[in-house]
Design a protein around this motif. Structure first.
Motif, PDB file in Angstrom:
ATOM      1  N   PRO A 245      27.647 -44.392 -17.618  1.00 61.56           N
ATOM      2  CA  PRO A 245      26.375 -44.118 -17.319  1.00 61.56           C
ATOM      3  C   PRO A 245      26.045 -42.698 -17.255  1.00 61.56           C
ATOM      4  CG  PRO A 245      27.484 -44.591 -15.180  1.00 61.56           C
ATOM      5  CD  PRO A 245      28.575 -45.144 -16.568  1.00 61.56           C
ATOM      6  N   TYR A 246      26.963 -41.937 -17.358  1.00 63.74           N
ATOM      7  CA  TYR A 246      26.748 -40.361 -17.520  1.00 63.74           C
ATOM      8  C   TYR A 246      27.368 -39.923 -18.752  1.00 63.74           C
ATOM      9  CZ  TYR A 246      25.465 -40.336 -12.751  1.00 63.74           C
ATOM     10  OH  TYR A 246      24.594 -40.536 -11.542  1.00 63.74           O
ATOM     11  N   GLY A 247      26.315 -39.873 -19.692  1.00 70.87           N
ATOM     12  CA  GLY A 247      26.944 -39.417 -21.073  1.00 70.87           C
ATOM     13  C   GLY A 247      26.474 -38.031 -21.447  1.00 70.87           C
ATOM     14  N   PRO A 248      26.664 -37.661 -22.550  1.00 70.16           N
ATOM     15  CA  PRO A 248      26.244 -35.963 -22.837  1.00 70.16           C
ATOM     16  C   PRO A 248      24.853 -35.419 -22.233  1.00 70.16           C
ATOM     17  CG  PRO A 248      27.062 -37.131 -24.538  1.00 70.16           C
ATOM     18  CD  PRO A 248      26.954 -38.130 -23.782  1.00 70.16           C
ATOM     19  N   GLU A 249      24.028 -36.484 -22.376  1.00 72.18           N
ATOM     20  CA  GLU A 249      22.435 -35.956 -21.731  1.00 72.18           C
ATOM     21  C   GLU A 249      22.356 -36.046 -20.302  1.00 72.18           C
ATOM     22  OE1 GLU A 249      19.645 -38.813 -23.294  1.00 72.18           O
ATOM     23  OE2 GLU A 249      20.081 -38.279 -25.255  1.00 72.18           O
ATOM     24  N   GLN A 250      23.422 -36.427 -19.629  1.00 65.90           N
ATOM     25  CA  GLN A 250      23.629 -36.311 -18.122  1.00 65.90           C
ATOM     26  C   GLN A 250      24.300 -35.312 -17.583  1.00 65.90           C
ATOM     27  OE1 GLN A 250      23.510 -39.578 -19.551  1.00 65.90           O
ATOM     28  NE2 GLN A 250      21.395 -39.504 -19.505  1.00 65.90           N
ATOM     29  N   LEU A 251      25.313 -34.563 -18.439  1.00 62.08           N
ATOM     30  CA  LEU A 251      26.368 -33.709 -17.986  1.00 62.08           C
ATOM     31  C   LEU A 251      25.755 -32.397 -18.221  1.00 62.08           C
ATOM     32  CD1 LEU A 251      29.257 -35.500 -19.643  1.00 62.08           C
ATOM     33  CD2 LEU A 251      28.589 -35.541 -17.255  1.00 62.08           C
ATOM     34  N   LYS A 252      26.550 -31.330 -17.588  1.00 60.49           N
ATOM     35  CA  LYS A 252      26.167 -30.022 -17.598  1.00 60.49           C
ATOM     36  C   LYS A 252      24.832 -29.813 -16.839  1.00 60.49           C
ATOM     37  CE  LYS A 252      27.108 -29.319 -21.932  1.00 60.49           C
ATOM     38  NZ  LYS A 252      27.421 -28.540 -23.213  1.00 60.49           N
ATOM     39  N   LYS A 253      24.660 -30.576 -15.858  1.00 61.85           N
ATOM     40  CA  LYS A 253      23.154 -30.554 -15.148  1.00 61.85           C
ATOM     41  C   LYS A 253      23.544 -29.903 -13.512  1.00 61.85           C
ATOM     42  CE  LYS A 253      20.994 -32.608 -18.248  1.00 61.85           C
ATOM     43  NZ  LYS A 253      20.019 -31.743 -19.248  1.00 61.85           N
ATOM     44  N   LYS A 254      22.545 -29.396 -13.078  1.00 60.32           N
ATOM     45  CA  LYS A 254      22.563 -29.065 -11.692  1.00 60.32           C
ATOM     46  C   LYS A 254      21.343 -29.731 -10.969  1.00 60.32           C
ATOM     47  CE  LYS A 254      23.854 -24.920 -10.568  1.00 60.32           C
ATOM     48  NZ  LYS A 254      23.632 -23.387 -10.427  1.00 60.32           N
ATOM     49  N   ILE A 255      21.799 -30.467 -10.015  1.00 61.94           N
ATOM     50  CA  ILE A 255      20.605 -31.120  -9.345  1.00 61.94           C
ATOM     51  C   ILE A 255      20.564 -30.445  -7.851  1.00 61.94           C
ATOM     52  CG2 ILE A 255      19.823 -33.392  -8.590  1.00 61.94           C
ATOM     53  CD1 ILE A 255      22.612 -33.418 -10.959  1.00 61.94           C
ATOM     54  N   PRO A 271      32.852 -37.635 -14.922  1.00 58.92           N
ATOM     55  CA  PRO A 271      33.200 -38.903 -15.072  1.00 58.92           C
ATOM     56  C   PRO A 271      34.718 -39.135 -15.967  1.00 58.92           C
ATOM     57  CG  PRO A 271      31.009 -38.187 -16.196  1.00 58.92           C
ATOM     58  CD  PRO A 271      31.859 -37.095 -15.497  1.00 58.92           C
ATOM     59  N   ILE A 272      35.549 -39.895 -15.585  1.00 60.48           N
ATOM     60  CA  ILE A 272      36.820 -39.906 -15.975  1.00 60.48           C
ATOM     61  C   ILE A 272      37.219 -41.480 -16.369  1.00 60.48           C
ATOM     62  CG2 ILE A 272      37.293 -37.859 -14.392  1.00 60.48           C
ATOM     63  CD1 ILE A 272      38.916 -40.070 -12.679  1.00 60.48           C
ATOM     64  N   PRO A 273      38.172 -41.384 -17.158  1.00 57.13           N
ATOM     65  CA  PRO A 273      38.635 -42.816 -17.432  1.00 57.13           C
ATOM     66  C   PRO A 273      39.257 -43.741 -16.160  1.00 57.13           C
ATOM     67  CG  PRO A 273      39.958 -41.132 -18.706  1.00 57.13           C
ATOM     68  CD  PRO A 273      39.261 -40.580 -17.838  1.00 57.13           C
ATOM     69  N   ASP A 274      38.830 -45.105 -16.322  1.00 55.85           N
ATOM     70  CA  ASP A 274      39.297 -45.946 -15.246  1.00 55.85           C
ATOM     71  C   ASP A 274      40.921 -45.988 -15.184  1.00 55.85           C
ATOM     72  OD1 ASP A 274      39.526 -47.816 -13.506  1.00 55.85           O
ATOM     73  OD2 ASP A 274      38.162 -49.524 -14.468  1.00 55.85           O
ATOM     74  N   MET A 275      41.304 -45.814 -14.161  1.00 52.04           N
ATOM     75  CA  MET A 275      42.543 -45.627 -13.816  1.00 52.04           C
ATOM     76  C   MET A 275      43.170 -46.550 -12.860  1.00 52.04           C
ATOM     77  SD  MET A 275      44.107 -42.845 -15.243  1.00 52.04           S
ATOM     78  CE  MET A 275      43.735 -41.952 -16.621  1.00 52.04           C
ATOM     79  N   ARG A 276      42.657 -47.673 -12.787  1.00 53.92           N
ATOM     80  CA  ARG A 276      43.012 -48.662 -11.801  1.00 53.92           C
ATOM     81  C   ARG A 276      44.303 -49.517 -12.479  1.00 53.92           C
ATOM     82  NH1 ARG A 276      37.547 -51.638 -10.153  1.00 53.92           N
ATOM     83  NH2 ARG A 276      37.209 -51.284 -12.188  1.00 53.92           N
ATOM     84  N   PRO A 426      34.143 -27.770 -16.835  1.00 52.51           N
ATOM     85  CA  PRO A 426      32.735 -27.630 -16.620  1.00 52.51           C
ATOM     86  C   PRO A 426      31.542 -28.209 -17.474  1.00 52.51           C
ATOM     87  CG  PRO A 426      34.029 -25.218 -16.688  1.00 52.51           C
ATOM     88  CD  PRO A 426      34.865 -26.608 -17.301  1.00 52.51           C
ATOM     89  N   ASP A 427      32.220 -28.592 -18.998  1.00 52.35           N
ATOM     90  CA  ASP A 427      30.980 -29.141 -19.758  1.00 52.35           C
ATOM     91  C   ASP A 427      31.357 -30.885 -19.504  1.00 52.35           C
ATOM     92  OD1 ASP A 427      33.404 -29.492 -20.727  1.00 52.35           O
ATOM     93  OD2 ASP A 427      33.080 -28.409 -22.764  1.00 52.35           O
ATOM     94  N   ASN A 428      32.010 -31.241 -18.648  1.00 53.16           N
ATOM     95  CA  ASN A 428      31.914 -32.554 -18.382  1.00 53.16           C
ATOM     96  C   ASN A 428      31.670 -33.030 -16.832  1.00 53.16           C
ATOM     97  OD1 ASN A 428      32.627 -35.576 -18.918  1.00 53.16           O
ATOM     98  ND2 ASN A 428      34.476 -35.415 -17.824  1.00 53.16           N
ATOM     99  N   CYS A 429      30.721 -32.300 -16.043  1.00 56.27           N
ATOM    100  CA  CYS A 429      30.517 -32.364 -14.785  1.00 56.27           C
ATOM    101  C   CYS A 429      28.988 -32.205 -14.616  1.00 56.27           C
ATOM    102  CB  CYS A 429      31.230 -31.212 -14.111  1.00 56.27           C
ATOM    103  SG  CYS A 429      30.194 -29.791 -14.187  1.00 56.27           S
ATOM    104  N   ARG A 430      28.629 -32.897 -13.247  1.00 59.78           N
ATOM    105  CA  ARG A 430      27.266 -32.764 -12.854  1.00 59.78           C
ATOM    106  C   ARG A 430      27.551 -31.843 -11.404  1.00 59.78           C
ATOM    107  NH1 ARG A 430      23.325 -36.316 -14.274  1.00 59.78           N
ATOM    108  NH2 ARG A 430      22.825 -36.727 -12.111  1.00 59.78           N
TER     109      ARG A 430
END
Length: 982
Positions: A245-255, A271-276, A426-430
């Motif tokens: 649900p958080y792709g490139p358009e939703q990343l590198k944002k400050k809310i 966002p990280i891979p599902d590690m379950r 930093p380029d994969n965070c919110r």
């Protein structure tokens, strides 16, 4: 053909028996046989949640969860809840992103009947129109209850700001708009959609079931196959989610987010891979362990030195299949709020340090050892809590590993740790910043408003130069990996018992200064001990200023111990320093081996702390904010606070504490602490894997740490606080307003006779009989609000019935409805059959005699008797013996005297919390629902001033001890008296 799994890995200390099944209809089942259990429990989870809601019907999965508990072809409406009320149990349910889970507990002998009713949910729902209309109001009330809750607001904001094309962005809980108004406009029949959703997704092949009971595994299996083997397998294929649900358009944002309460925090989420699937190697656990570490050289240590933060945590959050987050959460001081970008820079410095160091196998092995010890010696969970934990895990992990998947690590895979590390960039965070200061008038920030909870927020891109700076952040020298954990136990042996061990607590040490109670555990047989001691001081609660100083000092002590004690907490040895009713309370619990080492450090810090003025200012400001935030607590929390203030002989209002903060000073704090430790008494309890010899070593530590010149207290100093006695026939009301929440609240306390065996059990039986009936009438039928309950309300020396309703309606109207309910209760009791009455007696008896599942529960029972100075350590058996003699006529007489509006001994105190928020019942223009006042209810007396009100009342006498011992300083033994228990 049924698949059977007999070799489920369990702890070597676990005496329960397990069996896994996959039934012919592909339903996964875990059976747990516990011959020692008093309660049975079961849980069923369907692998479908709100992310599967139709786009035009948000909240449908949650609404369906509500509806299933209100009637199927068998049982009819409300019979389900009534069944558990009569048979010593409770039922629950919840809905998440991709699971809807139903669960219950019940007296073990009624498990099969409960499962018979329970199984019908998943085969024959009714969904009557009348129930639908009514339960929509309940869901809407639940939504309104959460409206001013910052946690709910933040979660929904995260969803609302995700990709609009992703089902994660849906409104999970639903409300009247999504379940009634919008469907009507669009010509959608909600009942048909409920049936369709149930028919589509409630399929056995995506369900799991856990049953825990006293029966053998074979007997439990026969029951499971018979009742749940007929659930239809519709061969449902789980929905596939369209990426993250958080792709490139939703990343590198400050809310920037404006909360309801005065909160300050920073969250960086990745966002990280599902590690379950990698539960045996737990790569995220390695990173949580290091980033969230609190020892010297840690990220938190660096933040604290700069005065930017006092708390930090790291977490892995798997919200759904293939959708996971790794998050770092930091609370912010005022200075921290001004240095958000620098804090983020420091976080990435530490992450880059981990990259430079590469994953360390010795650290993984230490985590693995700690987790293995924790799993082996973990406390026995309550039946209902255990089945709830396991039922969703059954859908995630292989049956053989379902017990160990959340604990045990066994595979060292550094490549998986690096795979997660690659995403912590930093380029994969919110970044989310929460603060009310962001909404200051001169901030110049233009905010948007979230649709469902009206949360104000501002979203912006993180500048590219800042992204590059964080990418290249070089670790400063003070950031280091943690050292080897010295608190990992060397011995896990069970100490030998003493000669002639006592069944109950005994006093093994007593002076004018300290008294020590002791009990060597002979039930749980774990290498754990619980140590509690209370420091009673006459200076603790002299005035609001003293209370404030004590709170701040406790925060400073805990803060000073963080770096030292963190390793101990990882190794299942924890401490807490808390405010008690009469001073300070210190708890140390966990593995016994190195408990004395932690105790020594805790006492050294508690007594000899050199307070740092910078840290004092931080915690003073934090404490003041917490007091200010109290005004925004849920209305029922405020109501309880004012109830206690009206009934307790000596208490301080939060508003009085807040007013006194203006007189706080650093020098006065130091003077207060010196005064506090100058005169005191210590009451101590040692319970667990500690025989008398081990206990004596702990006693020597305690006595050696306190100054020799401490003045012991005299007996009058140790008298407990009393409760005020309302006058017979009284009907008092205290009203306060609340501008934060749209809901109002009515909290009614019907004061009964003081605590004695007879009055205790009459009151408890009355509550047992009427609590579910109250819920059904006030919440379900009258639709007054989401919270509507009748409970037992026990204070220090008094007790009574508490009826609590949180509602959008005006408190005067709600109070009337409560009185109407109480009046009609007469016929409810009189018409109750003898069989039904005896069921309630049996249920209460079994509940009271239920054995504690964890040692800490038994410790709490002992400690409660000590702090109340009643010393009745066999209370349950004594009171249940009396319960067996109570007749239905006795309960009706109790009702007529204390509960009926015209009762001769009725004493009522109601607290009304009136909402003056926009849309609240006390807002200008709001109307009170029309009603005809009951002639049998006297006109209430308004309380204008709590202190004046209490000054006109007498107080209940202090409870007399059930056990007799001579004054402190003697060498008397403890004797149990064969008299009526208080």
């Amino acid at each position: 053909m049924i698949q059977v799994f007999e070799n489920i890995t369990k702890s070597q200390e676990d005496e329960r028996h397990y069996r896994g099944l996959i039934l012919d209809n592909k339903l996964q089942v875990l059976l747990i046989s516990d011959p020692e259990t008093d309660k049975a429990a079961a849980a069923l989870s369907v692998n479908v949640g709100y992310m599967s809601d139709p786009n035009e019907l948000n909240g449908l999965a949650h609404f369906l969860e509500h509806m299933l508990r209100f009637g199927s072809e068998n049982p009819r409406e409300n019979e389900y809840e009534n069944f558990f009320s009569e048979h010593g149990g409770n039922s629950y349910a919840d809905t998440s992103t991709e699971n809807t889970t139903f669960y219950f507990d019940v007296l073990h002998q009624h498990l099969t009947s409960a499962l018979d009713i329970f199984s019908q949910f998943f085969m024959a729902p009714l969904f009557t129109e009348a129930t639908i209309d009514r339960e929509v109001e309940t869901v809407n009330s639940e939504y309104k209850e959460n409206f001013a809750n910052d946690s709910w607001r933040f979660h929904q904001l995260e969803r609302s700001l995700s990709s609009k094309d992703h089902p994660y962005s849906k409104f999970d809980i639903g409300n009247k708009q999504t379940l009634v108004d919008d469907p009507k406009k669009n010509g959608i029949n909600v009942r048909e959609e409920l049936l369709k959703f149930h028919s589509t997704y409630y399929s056995s092949n995506i369900m799991s079931l856990v049953i825990l009971g006293k029966d053998s595994l074979d007997e439990l299996q026969d029951t499971a196959v018979k009742l749940f083997g007929t659930i239809e397998n519709k061969r449902v294929t789980l929905l596939e989610w369209p990426g993250h649900p958080y792709g490139p358009e939703q990343l590198k944002k400050k809310i920037r987010v404006v909360p309801v309460n005065d909160l300050r925090s920073l969250t960086i989420s990745f966002p990280i891979p599902d590690m379950r699937l990698h539960y045996k190697s737990g790569p995220y656990r390695y990173l949580i362990h290091l980033i969230g570490h609190e020892s010297s050289g840690s990220l938190l240590s660096a933040l604290k030195k700069r005065g930017w933060s006092s708390h930090l945590s790291a977490a892995y959050n798997p919200v759904a299949r293939d959708i996971s987050f790794f998050a770092v959460n930091v609370d912010l001081t005022e200075k921290g709020l001004e240095n958000v970008d620098n804090i983020v820079d420091l976080i990435f410095q530490y992450i880059n340090l981990l990259r430079q160091e590469d994953p360390k196998e010795w650290i993984f092995n230490e985590i693995m050892e700690i987790n293995n010890i924790s799993f082996r010696f973990k406390d026995k969970d309550s039946p209902v809590g255990y089945v709830y934990i396991l039922v969703e895990d059954l859908l995630k992990y292989p049956i053989d590993d379902v017990l160990t998947a959340g604990y045990v690590l066994s595979e060292w895979k550094p490549e998986l740790i690096n795979q997660v590390m690659e995403k912590l960039t930093p380029d994969n965070c919110r970044i989310r910043i929460v603060s009310k200061n962001l909404d200051s008038g001169d901030s110049g920030i233009v905010y948007q408003t979230e649709k469902w909870y009206e949360t104000k927020y501002k979203i912006e891109d993180i500048p590219s130069e800042l992204i590059e700076k964080w990418k290249n952040a070089k670790p400063i020298e003070e950031l280091k990996l943690p050292k080897k954990n010295e608190f990992i136990p060397s011995s896990l042996a069970i100490l030998p018992n003493d000669d002639n061990p006592s069944k109950y607590l005994t006093i093994i040490h007593e002076t004018k200064f300290v008294r020590v109670w002791h009990k060597k555990d002979d039930e749980f047989l774990l290498p754990k001990s619980n140590l509690i001691f209370e420091l009673t001081s006459p200076f603790a609660f002299l005035d609001p200023l003293s209370v404030n100083f004590l709170h701040i000092y406790v925060d400073l002590v805990n803060d000073a111990l963080t770096e030292y004690s963190y390793d101990a907490s990882l190794a299942s040895l924890k401490f807490s320093v808390l405010i008690s009713e009469y001073g300070l309370k210190v708890k140390i619990k966990g593995l016994h081996d190195k408990q004395h080492i932690l105790l020594t450090k805790v006492l050294d810090t508690l007594i000899n702390l050199e307070v740092d003025e910078k840290r004092y200012k931080i915690f003073k400001e934090s404490y003041e904010r917490n007091l200010q935030n109290y005004a925004a607590e849920e209305p029922y929390v405020l109501a309880k606070h004012y109830q206690e203030a009206c009934l307790v002989e000596k208490s301080w209002l939060k508003t009085e504490l807040l007013e006194a903060t203006k007189y706080l000073s650093f020098d006065d704090l130091k003077s207060f602490i010196k005064e506090f430790f100058s005169k005191m008494h210590i009451e101590c309890l040692i319970h667990g894997n500690a025989n008398k010899a081990a206990a004596q070593k702990l006693i020597k530590v305690i006595e050696s740490k306190f100054p020799k010149n401490v003045n012991p207290l005299l007996p009058p100093h140790l008298l407990r606080c009393r409760n005020m006695k309302l006058e017979d026939g009284s009907n008092c009301v205290y009203e306060v307003t609340n501008e934060k929440h749209k809901t109002s609240c009515v909290d009614v306390h019907l004061q009964c006779e003081p605590k004695r065996t007879e009055s205790n059990m009459l009151l408890e039986l009355f509550v047992q009989i009427t609590s579910e009936h109250c819920f059904d009438v006030l919440r379900t039928k009258e639709q007054l609000g989401y919270i509507g309950e009748l409970t037992l309300d026990r204070n220090v020396t008094s007790q009574g019935v508490r009826i609590l309703v949180q509602s959008c309606k005006h408190p005067i109207y709600v109070d009337h409805k409560i009185e109407e309910f109480l009046l009609n209760m007469k016929s409810y009791l009189e018409e109750m059959s003898d069989e039904e009455f005896e069921k309630h007696k049996e249920a209460l008896a079994v509940l009271r005699l239920e054995k504690p599942k964890k040692m800490k529960q038994l410790t709490k029972i002992f400690w409660d008797e000590i702090t109340k100075q009643t010393y009745c350590f066999d209370r349950n058996n004594i009171e249940v013996d009396f319960l067996k003699t109570i007749t239905k006529d006795d309960v009706i007489k109790f009702y007529n005297e204390h509960i009926h509006p015209e009762g001769a001994k009725r004493r009522k105190l109601a607290v009304h919390v009136l909402s003056t928020a926009k849309g609240g019942a006390g807002n200008a223009g709001a109307e009170i629902d029309e009603f005809e006042p009951l002639s049998v209810v006297s006109k209430p007396t308004r309380i204008d001033d709590i202190c004046s009100f209490k000054s006109g009342l007498s107080s209940f006498p202090l409870l007399q001890p059930y056990a007799h011992h001579r004054p402190r300083g003697s060498k008397a033994k403890l004797f149990i008296l064969a008299t009526s228990v208080i």
